[in-house]
Design a protein around this motif. Structure first.
Motif, mmCIF file in Angstrom:
data_model
loop_
_atom_site.group_PDB
_atom_site.id
_atom_site.type_symbol
_atom_site.label_atom_id
_atom_site.label_comp_id
_atom_site.label_asym_id
_atom_site.label_seq_id
_atom_site.Cartn_x
_atom_site.Cartn_y
_atom_site.Cartn_z
ATOM 1 N N ARG A 187 -41.864 -14.294 -36.771
ATOM 2 C CA ARG A 187 -41.231 -14.984 -37.955
ATOM 3 C C ARG A 187 -42.025 -16.252 -38.047
ATOM 4 O O ARG A 187 -42.364 -16.869 -39.060
ATOM 5 N N LEU A 188 -41.548 -17.065 -36.944
ATOM 6 C CA LEU A 188 -41.938 -18.292 -37.038
ATOM 7 C C LEU A 188 -43.589 -18.626 -37.011
ATOM 8 O O LEU A 188 -44.063 -19.758 -37.603
ATOM 9 N N ALA A 189 -44.305 -17.572 -36.375
ATOM 10 C CA ALA A 189 -45.623 -17.579 -36.642
ATOM 11 C C ALA A 189 -46.186 -17.277 -37.946
ATOM 12 O O ALA A 189 -47.418 -17.275 -38.152
ATOM 13 N N GLY A 190 -45.483 -16.703 -38.622
ATOM 14 C CA GLY A 190 -45.913 -16.463 -40.041
ATOM 15 C C GLY A 190 -46.612 -15.059 -40.043
ATOM 16 O O GLY A 190 -47.460 -14.982 -40.905
ATOM 17 N N ILE A 191 -46.448 -14.021 -39.213
ATOM 18 C CA ILE A 191 -46.952 -12.619 -39.281
ATOM 19 C C ILE A 191 -46.606 -12.067 -39.920
ATOM 20 O O ILE A 191 -45.324 -11.503 -40.227
ATOM 21 N N GLU A 192 -47.303 -11.343 -41.199
ATOM 22 C CA GLU A 192 -46.729 -10.393 -42.135
ATOM 23 C C GLU A 192 -47.413 -8.921 -41.463
ATOM 24 O O GLU A 192 -48.418 -9.040 -41.299
ATOM 25 N N LEU A 193 -46.545 -8.302 -40.977
ATOM 26 C CA LEU A 193 -46.664 -7.105 -40.226
ATOM 27 C C LEU A 193 -46.613 -5.715 -41.296
ATOM 28 O O LEU A 193 -45.465 -5.546 -41.788
ATOM 29 N N THR A 194 -47.541 -4.926 -41.239
ATOM 30 C CA THR A 194 -47.432 -3.446 -41.748
ATOM 31 C C THR A 194 -47.711 -2.458 -40.554
ATOM 32 O O THR A 194 -48.604 -2.615 -39.712
ATOM 33 N N VAL A 195 -46.515 -1.684 -40.449
ATOM 34 C CA VAL A 195 -46.544 -0.609 -39.395
ATOM 35 C C VAL A 195 -46.897 0.670 -39.910
ATOM 36 O O VAL A 195 -46.230 1.227 -41.017
ATOM 37 N N ILE A 196 -47.883 1.296 -39.372
ATOM 38 C CA ILE A 196 -48.309 2.750 -39.690
ATOM 39 C C ILE A 196 -47.787 3.613 -38.389
ATOM 40 O O ILE A 196 -48.267 3.344 -37.413
ATOM 41 N N GLY A 197 -47.177 4.778 -38.986
ATOM 42 C CA GLY A 197 -47.365 5.889 -37.884
ATOM 43 C C GLY A 197 -46.194 5.680 -36.974
ATOM 44 O O GLY A 197 -46.120 6.411 -35.868
ATOM 45 N N GLU A 198 -45.146 4.657 -37.110
ATOM 46 C CA GLU A 198 -44.112 4.839 -35.975
ATOM 47 C C GLU A 198 -43.408 6.005 -35.699
ATOM 48 O O GLU A 198 -42.876 6.128 -34.588
ATOM 49 N N GLU A 199 -43.469 6.634 -36.708
ATOM 50 C CA GLU A 199 -42.766 8.049 -36.380
ATOM 51 C C GLU A 199 -43.413 9.079 -35.577
ATOM 52 O O GLU A 199 -42.909 9.810 -34.772
ATOM 53 N N ASN A 200 -44.606 8.658 -34.809
ATOM 54 C CA ASN A 200 -45.246 9.294 -33.858
ATOM 55 C C ASN A 200 -44.946 9.118 -32.557
ATOM 56 O O ASN A 200 -45.225 9.969 -31.634
ATOM 57 N N VAL A 201 -44.223 8.033 -32.495
ATOM 58 C CA VAL A 201 -43.496 7.641 -31.021
ATOM 59 C C VAL A 201 -42.477 8.678 -30.950
ATOM 60 O O VAL A 201 -41.427 8.567 -31.422
ATOM 61 N N PRO A 202 -42.542 9.554 -29.647
ATOM 62 C CA PRO A 202 -41.375 10.433 -29.587
ATOM 63 C C PRO A 202 -40.321 9.739 -28.789
ATOM 64 O O PRO A 202 -40.556 8.724 -28.005
ATOM 65 N N ASP A 203 -39.179 10.148 -28.538
ATOM 66 C CA ASP A 203 -38.104 9.597 -27.805
ATOM 67 C C ASP A 203 -37.932 10.107 -26.350
ATOM 68 O O ASP A 203 -37.259 10.799 -25.908
ATOM 69 N N GLU A 204 -39.131 9.844 -25.794
ATOM 70 C CA GLU A 204 -39.335 10.177 -24.213
ATOM 71 C C GLU A 204 -40.358 9.342 -23.682
ATOM 72 O O GLU A 204 -41.062 8.437 -24.400
ATOM 73 N N PRO A 205 -40.456 9.206 -22.351
ATOM 74 C CA PRO A 205 -41.544 8.141 -21.816
ATOM 75 C C PRO A 205 -42.877 8.587 -22.184
ATOM 76 O O PRO A 205 -43.167 9.722 -22.208
#
Length: 245
Positions: free
Chosen positions: A52-70
């Motif tokens: 936030r302090l650095a002023g980064i505007e973030l667009t996140v794509i495909g985060e649902e692809n990360v499974p709940d496992e290692p």
């Protein structure tokens, strides 16, 4: 002058972090899992503040692809902020493989070790293999790992450096999913006009899991090349999101 509040926050966090590390150590005597996740969320909070302090505007794509496992996160690497941005979004315990010089940084290295980060000696093949083996063991014990297989920050905005095949032993030896990560615009935050920080729109793209055990023999043999091609395609797709934060 975004660099000033960011620098002050980092210094303050590291100073306050000294007694916090002691408290975390005491928590670990009662419950190591509680300490692990407490440390994870504390550092993630700090990284989100830096974003936030650095002023980064973030667009996140495909985060649902990360499974709940290692998993093994594999990403392109062009900025110091790559770690800040990606680590802030890890759902579960995740260790990063970093250059061994960071192990000498006071306080920071303690936090990194608490968070299962490993330090890679690129000059000593035998020591480097020990680090990879330790990463394999951590994945087997439920801890995701992240590595940037280009081996260093890449200053070329148009081409990825060759991916080091040894990085993929973490997945090949455990069978864990590989999650490709493609980051666009991160050098514009700092590197393009260092030592200043610039408000920047960044695209963070998580690709679909690559399952090593489902690849044919030839693809598995050249999995670094295969994954590099996947990330290159994702970087091309990222361009469409740059117009709208």
């Amino acid at each position: 002058m975004r660099i000033i509040p960011v620098a002050l926050f980092v210094i303050l966090f590291l100073i306050i972090g000294i007694p916090v590390l002691g408290i975390e150590w005491l928590i670990g005597k009662i419950s190591k899992k509680t300490m692990d996740y407490s440390s994870l969320r504390i550092v993630q909070w700090a990284f989100k503040v830096i974003v936030r302090l650095a002023g980064i505007e973030l667009t996140v794509i495909g985060e649902e692809n990360v499974p709940d496992e290692p998993v093994l996160f594999i990403g392109n690497h062009r900025s110091y902020f790559d770690i800040v941005i990606t680590y802030a979004r890890c759902k579960n315990l995740t260790g990063y493989i970093a250059k061994d010089g960071l192990e000498k940084v006071p306080i920071l290295s303690i936090w990194m070790k608490r968070l299962y980060c490993l330090f890679l000696n690129r000059q000593d093949i035998k020591e480097g293999m020990k680090t990879i083996l330790k990463g394999i063991d951590q994945i087997k014990h439920g801890i995701s790992m992240c590595i940037f297989p280009e081996g260093t920050r890449n200053d070329n905005p148009k081409e990825l450096l060759p991916f080091k095949e040894g990085s993929f032993k973490l997945a090949l030896k455990t069978g864990c999913p590989i999650i490709p990560i493609a980051m666009t615009n991160t050098p514009k935050i700092y590197e393009a006009q260092a030592p200043l920080l610039k408000k920047t729109h960044v695209v963070l793209h998580y690709g679909k899991p690559i399952l090593p055990n489902e690849l044919d023999a030839d693809t598995k043999k050249h999995i670094g090349v295969y994954t590099k091609c996947v990330i290159e395609q994702m970087l091309e797709e990222n361009e469409q999101y740059l117009e709208t934060p």
